[in-house]
Scaffold this active site. Structure first.
Site, PDB file in Angstrom:
ATOM      1  N   ALA A 185       5.633 -11.864  -0.249  1.00  0.00           N
ATOM      2  CA  ALA A 185       6.229 -10.553  -0.518  1.00  0.00           C
ATOM      3  C   ALA A 185       5.969 -10.174  -1.978  1.00  0.00           C
ATOM      4  O   ALA A 185       5.446 -10.965  -2.769  1.00  0.00           O
ATOM      5  CB  ALA A 185       7.731 -10.595  -0.243  1.00  0.00           C
ATOM      6  N   MET A 186       6.336  -8.951  -2.328  1.00  0.00           N
ATOM      7  CA  MET A 186       6.226  -8.528  -3.723  1.00  0.00           C
ATOM      8  C   MET A 186       6.979  -9.516  -4.621  1.00  0.00           C
ATOM      9  O   MET A 186       7.996 -10.087  -4.211  1.00  0.00           O
ATOM     10  CB  MET A 186       6.819  -7.125  -3.888  1.00  0.00           C
ATOM     11  CG  MET A 186       6.145  -6.036  -3.066  1.00  0.00           C
ATOM     12  SD  MET A 186       4.503  -5.584  -3.622  1.00  0.00           S
ATOM     13  CE  MET A 186       4.883  -4.613  -5.078  1.00  0.00           C
ATOM     14  N   SER A 228       6.169 -12.469  -5.600  1.00  0.00           N
ATOM     15  CA  SER A 228       6.110 -13.895  -5.239  1.00  0.00           C
ATOM     16  C   SER A 228       5.128 -14.667  -6.117  1.00  0.00           C
ATOM     17  O   SER A 228       4.912 -15.861  -5.894  1.00  0.00           O
ATOM     18  CB  SER A 228       5.740 -14.053  -3.757  1.00  0.00           C
ATOM     19  OG  SER A 228       4.481 -13.460  -3.483  1.00  0.00           O
ATOM     20  N   GLY A 229       4.544 -14.013  -7.096  1.00  0.00           N
ATOM     21  CA  GLY A 229       3.661 -14.722  -8.038  1.00  0.00           C
ATOM     22  C   GLY A 229       2.226 -14.840  -7.580  1.00  0.00           C
ATOM     23  O   GLY A 229       1.500 -15.721  -8.069  1.00  0.00           O
ATOM     24  N   ASP A 287      -7.999 -10.759  -5.314  1.00  0.00           N
ATOM     25  CA  ASP A 287      -6.601 -10.343  -5.376  1.00  0.00           C
ATOM     26  C   ASP A 287      -6.421  -9.062  -4.563  1.00  0.00           C
ATOM     27  O   ASP A 287      -7.391  -8.358  -4.279  1.00  0.00           O
ATOM     28  CB  ASP A 287      -6.192 -10.104  -6.833  1.00  0.00           C
ATOM     29  CG  ASP A 287      -4.681 -10.057  -7.027  1.00  0.00           C
ATOM     30  OD1 ASP A 287      -3.967 -10.722  -6.257  1.00  0.00           O
ATOM     31  OD2 ASP A 287      -4.223  -9.371  -7.950  1.00  0.00           O
ATOM     32  N   GLU A 288      -5.178  -8.745  -4.196  1.00  0.00           N
ATOM     33  CA  GLU A 288      -4.863  -7.555  -3.374  1.00  0.00           C
ATOM     34  C   GLU A 288      -5.679  -7.552  -2.080  1.00  0.00           C
ATOM     35  O   GLU A 288      -6.197  -6.525  -1.638  1.00  0.00           O
ATOM     36  CB  GLU A 288      -5.099  -6.263  -4.167  1.00  0.00           C
ATOM     37  CG  GLU A 288      -4.315  -6.156  -5.460  1.00  0.00           C
ATOM     38  CD  GLU A 288      -2.817  -6.006  -5.249  1.00  0.00           C
ATOM     39  OE1 GLU A 288      -2.384  -5.775  -4.102  1.00  0.00           O
ATOM     40  OE2 GLU A 288      -2.075  -6.112  -6.241  1.00  0.00           O
ATOM     41  N   GLN A 336       0.627   3.034  -0.630  1.00  0.00           N
ATOM     42  CA  GLN A 336       1.183   3.757  -1.779  1.00  0.00           C
ATOM     43  C   GLN A 336       1.272   2.751  -2.899  1.00  0.00           C
ATOM     44  O   GLN A 336       2.121   1.868  -2.904  1.00  0.00           O
ATOM     45  CB  GLN A 336       2.566   4.336  -1.468  1.00  0.00           C
ATOM     46  CG  GLN A 336       3.217   5.028  -2.679  1.00  0.00           C
ATOM     47  CD  GLN A 336       4.610   5.545  -2.364  1.00  0.00           C
ATOM     48  OE1 GLN A 336       4.796   6.349  -1.461  1.00  0.00           O
ATOM     49  NE2 GLN A 336       5.607   5.058  -3.116  1.00  0.00           N
TER      50      GLN A 336
END
Length: 200
Positions: free
Chosen positions: A10-11, A13-14, A93-94, A177
């Protein structure tokens, strides 16, 4: 043996900190790496991997049309020919924003070039639908690890991302978003449905 890794959480979380740590460890050993991130995330500038604690690195922005396999193959061949050495690892990443063809290209990097690929990202969106990249990484990755964090409201394990606007929950809208702490809270299942209420 090279493998395709997917580390999700989740957001907050490192994930990005872990991405940067792995990159540092490879480079500290003198090994060449390729850093990539979604071209959609422009919070710190397109092609910049940035963590909430202030660390950041430049990376190759991945666009919808980009062929990751071709990019890595060409770079690896040039590096080997110049004597710079083989690419030791590809870090992305992402990764939730990858397209299916990107994930298949990652499998080709692993299987044909024998280069490990490590991806980091969210599993699901604010409506609890899988992102295209995450769905395909869950299917094709050799190793899948969850990175844990705590709920914004109660301290229990966070498994979901709550989109907020002025601190109020948002359950409808476009899947993508771009935003940070001001737009998303990591939450447990209870507080996804009952934000701000006390757990009994």
């Amino acid at each position: 043996m090279a493998q395709l890794f997917f580390r999700y959480g989740a957001m907050r979380s490192g994930k990005t900190i872990e991405f940067l740590k792995v990159a540092h460890n490879y480079e500290a050993q003198g090994r060449k790496i390729v850093l990539m991130t979604s071209g959609l995330d422009d919070r710190a500038g397109v092609g910049t991997v940035s963590s909430r604690i202030g660390l950041h690195r430049k990376a190759i922005p991945v666009t919808s049309e980009m062929n990751i396999f071709d990019y890595v193959k060409n770079k690896n061949e040039k590096d080997v020919a110049s004597g710079a050495g083989k690419v030791a690892c590809v870090l992305i990443d992402e990764a939730q924003f990858l397209k299916k063809h990107h994930v298949i290209e990652c499998t080709k990097i692993v299987d044909e070039l024998k280069i490990p690929v490590m991806t980091f990202g969210l599993k699901q969106d604010f409506q609890n639908h899988l992102f295209e990249g995450s769905e395909n990484l869950l299917i094709y990755a050799d190793k899948i690890d969850e990175m844990k964090t705590i709920c914004h409201y109660c301290g229990h394990k966070a498994t979901m991302n709550l989109r907020v606007n002025d601190g109020k929950p948002v359950y409808e809208g476009e899947q993508v978003q771009i935003g940070g702490d001001e737009s998303y809270y990591p939450v447990c299942r209870f507080h996804y449905f009952h934000p701000g209420q006390n757990r009994k």
